[in-house]
Design a protein around this motif. Structure first.
Motif, PDB file in Angstrom:
ATOM      1  N   ARG A   1      12.699  13.394  -7.490  1.00 19.48           N
ATOM      2  CA  ARG A   1      12.264  12.287  -7.597  1.00 19.48           C
ATOM      3  C   ARG A   1      11.329  11.954  -6.121  1.00 19.48           C
ATOM      4  N   ARG A   2       9.798  11.411  -6.772  1.00 25.67           N
ATOM      5  CA  ARG A   2       9.366  10.951  -5.174  1.00 25.67           C
ATOM      6  C   ARG A   2       9.617   9.872  -4.304  1.00 25.67           C
ATOM      7  N   PRO A   3       8.865  10.053  -3.158  1.00 25.57           N
ATOM      8  CA  PRO A   3       9.298   9.320  -1.966  1.00 25.57           C
ATOM      9  C   PRO A   3       8.472   8.048  -2.211  1.00 25.57           C
ATOM     10  N   ALA A   4       9.582   7.328  -1.600  1.00 26.92           N
ATOM     11  CA  ALA A   4       8.931   6.263  -1.776  1.00 26.92           C
ATOM     12  C   ALA A   4       9.213   4.825  -0.523  1.00 26.92           C
ATOM     13  N   TRP A   5       8.337   3.980  -0.188  1.00 26.07           N
ATOM     14  CA  TRP A   5       8.278   3.042   1.016  1.00 26.07           C
ATOM     15  C   TRP A   5      10.042   2.660   0.968  1.00 26.07           C
ATOM     16  N   ASN A   6      10.227   2.627   1.671  1.00 29.43           N
ATOM     17  CA  ASN A   6      11.578   1.675   2.422  1.00 29.43           C
ATOM     18  C   ASN A   6      11.419  -0.223   1.388  1.00 29.43           C
ATOM     19  N   PRO A   7      12.515  -0.772   1.285  1.00 33.55           N
ATOM     20  CA  PRO A   7      12.079  -1.476   0.791  1.00 33.55           C
ATOM     21  C   PRO A   7      12.304  -2.560   1.869  1.00 33.55           C
ATOM     22  N   GLY A   8      10.958  -3.686   1.878  1.00 35.73           N
ATOM     23  CA  GLY A   8      10.945  -4.018   3.161  1.00 35.73           C
ATOM     24  C   GLY A   8       9.527  -3.984   4.269  1.00 35.73           C
ATOM     25  N   ASP A   9       9.739  -2.431   3.717  1.00 38.79           N
ATOM     26  CA  ASP A   9       8.819  -2.013   4.610  1.00 38.79           C
ATOM     27  C   ASP A   9       7.488  -2.546   5.341  1.00 38.79           C
ATOM     28  N   PHE A  10       6.616  -3.006   6.342  1.00 33.57           N
ATOM     29  CA  PHE A  10       5.875  -3.887   7.042  1.00 33.57           C
ATOM     30  C   PHE A  10       4.274  -3.324   6.264  1.00 33.57           C
ATOM     31  N   PHE A  11       4.107  -1.525   6.215  1.00 36.85           N
ATOM     32  CA  PHE A  11       3.312  -1.366   5.256  1.00 36.85           C
ATOM     33  C   PHE A  11       3.510  -0.571   3.436  1.00 36.85           C
ATOM     34  N   GLY A  12       4.961  -0.337   3.585  1.00 33.94           N
ATOM     35  CA  GLY A  12       5.017  -0.770   2.200  1.00 33.94           C
ATOM     36  C   GLY A  12       4.319  -1.805   1.275  1.00 33.94           C
ATOM     37  N   ASP A  13       5.075  -2.704   2.128  1.00 30.76           N
ATOM     38  CA  ASP A  13       4.621  -4.371   1.196  1.00 30.76           C
ATOM     39  C   ASP A  13       3.243  -4.772   1.309  1.00 30.76           C
ATOM     40  N   ARG A  14       2.313  -4.326   2.310  1.00 28.47           N
ATOM     41  CA  ARG A  14       1.114  -4.592   2.334  1.00 28.47           C
ATOM     42  C   ARG A  14       0.052  -3.779   1.844  1.00 28.47           C
ATOM     43  N   PHE A  15       0.474  -2.433   1.909  1.00 28.01           N
ATOM     44  CA  PHE A  15      -0.546  -1.002   1.026  1.00 28.01           C
ATOM     45  C   PHE A  15       0.202  -0.609  -0.071  1.00 28.01           C
ATOM     46  N   GLY A  16       1.881  -0.742  -0.283  1.00 27.83           N
ATOM     47  CA  GLY A  16       1.793   0.486  -1.118  1.00 27.83           C
ATOM     48  C   GLY A  16       2.260  -0.157  -2.474  1.00 27.83           C
ATOM     49  N   ARG A  17       2.184   0.433  -3.609  1.00 29.19           N
ATOM     50  CA  ARG A  17       1.858   0.643  -5.411  1.00 29.19           C
ATOM     51  C   ARG A  17       1.305  -0.691  -5.905  1.00 29.19           C
ATOM     52  N   GLY A  18       0.730  -1.638  -6.186  1.00 29.70           N
ATOM     53  CA  GLY A  18       2.074  -3.073  -6.932  1.00 29.70           C
ATOM     54  C   GLY A  18       0.758  -4.070  -5.282  1.00 29.70           C
ATOM     55  N   ALA A  19       0.476  -3.770  -3.695  1.00 24.53           N
ATOM     56  CA  ALA A  19       0.721  -4.584  -3.381  1.00 24.53           C
ATOM     57  C   ALA A  19      -0.890  -5.113  -3.572  1.00 24.53           C
ATOM     58  N   ALA A  20      -1.299  -5.929  -3.223  1.00 18.88           N
ATOM     59  CA  ALA A  20      -2.833  -5.988  -3.630  1.00 18.88           C
ATOM     60  C   ALA A  20      -3.868  -5.511  -2.950  1.00 18.88           C
ATOM     61  N   GLY A  21      -4.786  -4.495  -2.857  1.00 23.23           N
ATOM     62  CA  GLY A  21      -5.730  -4.083  -2.180  1.00 23.23           C
ATOM     63  C   GLY A  21      -5.221  -1.938  -2.417  1.00 23.23           C
ATOM     64  N   ALA A  22      -4.090  -1.782  -2.549  1.00 22.74           N
ATOM     65  CA  ALA A  22      -4.086  -0.395  -2.610  1.00 22.74           C
ATOM     66  C   ALA A  22      -4.448   0.313  -4.065  1.00 22.74           C
ATOM     67  N   ALA A  23      -3.480   1.980  -3.467  1.00 19.87           N
ATOM     68  CA  ALA A  23      -3.191   2.387  -4.073  1.00 19.87           C
ATOM     69  C   ALA A  23      -5.116   2.651  -5.255  1.00 19.87           C
ATOM     70  N   GLY A  24      -5.988   2.652  -4.353  1.00 17.38           N
ATOM     71  CA  GLY A  24      -7.105   3.124  -5.281  1.00 17.38           C
ATOM     72  C   GLY A  24      -7.951   2.022  -4.687  1.00 17.38           C
ATOM     73  N   GLY A  25      -7.735   1.081  -4.973  1.00 19.65           N
ATOM     74  CA  GLY A  25      -9.226  -0.555  -3.967  1.00 19.65           C
ATOM     75  C   GLY A  25      -9.240  -0.102  -2.653  1.00 19.65           C
ATOM     76  N   ARG A  26     -10.131  -1.834  -2.185  1.00 20.36           N
ATOM     77  CA  ARG A  26     -10.839  -1.422  -0.777  1.00 20.36           C
ATOM     78  C   ARG A  26      -9.003  -2.202   0.169  1.00 20.36           C
TER      79      ARG A  26
END
Length: 563
Positions: free
Chosen positions: A536-561
């Motif tokens: 299993r690959r690592p994952a952001w904790n549910p509700g984490d501040f940085f995960g919610d802001r930048f995690g995959r599926g968050a606006a601007g994350a995973a390759g975007g500005r």
């Protein structure tokens, strides 16, 4: 303090290796135990002796000395049989930079109070930072004070409430309010976040100040020694200087004498403003002063490489995923002489981290059976200029950014005493805490809480470039437990930070507990191996501040500005 002399290193290393094998023989394969046992304090010492030598000239980004350090790292990767990370470019990823150097004798900053002009004295009351977009620029504008200059809607906090910023020069303190939760304080302290906010609000300049707490950690006298260092930003494929805001026409920092002059004829003195910021009551307001400033800079285009290598995993599917091990290879070069020495060798910052990376890479290369996922080792340029090399790679990666499952960053491996505990910046944000605790437990090393929450370190090293692209990250540093009740590890490190950090004295004449460095390399190796081996690959904790802001599926994350 307890330091192992070179003659005792080999014997100590053998003892630690045998103890380590006994601790985790039931949980790790024989090949892994053998690789860990071969992690060598002597090899760490050899790497550091090369990387922090005077001929590297402090490894300034884009310098010949940095180039020699990059050649050494690439040569080590090649000797280990690792695969070049950058295809036809081999082990090097060339990063194009705009460099800007201030011309202090042609720049100035003047305060106008009630039709009276006061020319501030450079490097006594203030210093100007170069402009990355214009070689000569003048600005005359009224001034507004905005506390920390933070807008945090989710916390109901806006330092700009009730004041007009457009067309004005903004005066603010570094950092973020101490009352903020740890994660938000880290994020909103980011210069990138603050500048974006300033530019969007139409500010034409910014003047930074230190709180009393900041001044203790980074006093004005030390800041002035580094004030002539160049500013840099990387240049994108369209030739644009990235994260350089044309709206912001001048950047300066005030010392205490400059603060006294700026606030002299306003409703509050500098002392009262400092009191208010400590009380969490900044009280933003328009100041009865106009600033007239001129910034003259010299521009140059330079290149400086990131250095990267890959060890391919064994699993048919998971080898397309990568565990990224990063560390910055650059330091600050040649600066103002101190006690007759002008070379900032950067032995701890960060020859130590690159030495640990190379030992980790060697241990992985020696494995009879590789882990399931691939390992990507990356020595980056431009960290001291604002995490630039890692940011460039994160936005121009050698592998798809979505294939990077985790980042383990290495920066300033302090070898001041035996390793009994580590601090894990970022551990609370993702599932990476579990493999860390397992690896640390096997080596009988404790994971301790952040001793410097006020320094918001999680956003200040290269891991944050990858966090901004949605990658869970950890940044480990040796902790404060010296293993001896009579030795205060915190006092030792604070003394080092106050007297040696970012000075020419961070050189090879210091004492180093290389056995502790080897223990630290073992821990990071076991952590990386576990992450690379789990299904299993690592994952952001549910509700984490940085995960919610930048995690995959968050606006601007995973390759975007991202902001």
């Amino acid at each position: 303090m307890l330091i192992h002399r070179p003659g005792a290193v080999a014997a100590c290393a053998a003892c630690v290796a045998l103890a380590a094998c006994g601790l985790f023989q039931e949980r790790y394969p024989q090949a892994v135990r053998e690789a860990v046992s071969r992690v060598s304090p002597e090899t760490l010492a050899r790497h550091m002796s090369v990387l922090a030598a005077d001929d590297k000239e402090g490894r300034e980004t884009g310098s010949e000395g940095y180039g020699r350090a990059a050649e050494y790292v690439a040569g080590q990767f090649e000797q280990m049989g690792l695969e070049p990370a950058f295809g036809t470019s081999g082990f090097y990823q060339t990063v194009p930079f705009r460099r800007a150097d201030i011309v202090p004798e042609e720049s100035y900053l003047t305060l106008r109070h009630q039709r009276r002009d006061l020319d501030l004295e450079p490097y006594v009351q203030y210093y100007m930072r170069p402009n990355l977009l214009r070689e000569s620029v003048e600005v005359t504008a009224p001034v507004v004070y905005v506390g920390h200059g933070v807008t945090a809607p989710e916390l109901g906090h806006d330092d700009y409430a009730g004041v007009e910023v457009r067309g004005r020069i903004v005066v603010l303190f570094r950092g973020a309010p101490a009352s903020f939760p740890h994660n938000q304080r880290a994020y909103y302290s980011s210069t990138r976040v603050k500048w974006k906010n300033l530019a969007e609000r139409g500010a034409v300049g910014v003047i930074y100040m230190n709180t009393r707490e900041d001044e203790e950690r980074w006093p004005w006298e030390r800041a002035v020694r580094h004030a002539r260092e160049p500013a840099m930003r990387w240049i994108d494929a369209e030739g644009r200087v990235v994260d350089a805001h044309p709206e912001i026409r001048m950047i300066a920092r005030l010392g205490r004498e400059g603060m006294d002059a700026l606030f002299a004829n306003g409703p509050r003195t500098a002392e009262e403003v400092l009191d208010a910021i400590e009380e969490g009551k900044p009280g933003s307001y328009e100041m009865p002063v106009v600033v007239r400033a001129r910034t003259v800079s010299r521009h140059a285009s330079i290149d400086s490489p990131n250095v990267g290598a890959i060890l391919r995993g064994r699993d048919a599917a998971l080898k397309a995923e990568h565990v990224l091990v990063s560390g910055h290879l650059d330091h600050v070069g040649i600066g103002e002489p101190l006690d007759g020495d002008a070379i900032h060798n950067g032995a701890y910052d960060n020859a130590s981290g690159i030495a640990v990376m190379l030992e980790m890479a060697r241990a992985f290369a020696d494995l009879e059976e590789r882990p399931k996922r691939s390992l990507l080792f990356l020595a980056v340029t431009g960290e001291e200029k604002g995490l630039l090399g890692s940011d460039y790679f994160a936005q121009n990666p050698a592998v798809p950014i979505g294939s990077i499952v985790a980042n383990i960053n290495l920066d300033m491996v302090m070898m001041l005493h035996p390793l009994k505990d580590v601090v894990a910046f970022g551990a609370e944000h993702s599932s990476l805490i579990r493999p860390l605790e397992a690896a640390a437990g096997h080596l009988d090393i404790r994971v301790s809480p952040d001793p410097y929450p006020e320094e918001v370190i999680f956003v200040r090293s290269d891991q944050f470039s990858f966090v901004r692209q949605g990658v869970p990250a950890l940044y480990l540093v040796p902790g404060m437990d010296a293993g001896d009740a009579a030795v205060d590890g915190r006092e030792i490190e604070m003394e080092w930070r106050a007297t040696i950090y970012h000075s020419p004295q961070d050189d090879l004449s210091q004492e180093f507990d290389y056995a502790a460095g080897a223990d630290f390399a073992r821990l990071n190796f076991l952590l990386a191996h576990r992450v690379a081996s789990e299904s299993r690959r690592p994952a952001w904790n549910p509700g984490d501040f940085f995960g919610d802001r930048f995690g995959r599926g968050a606006a601007g994350a995973a390759g975007g500005r991202a902001p």
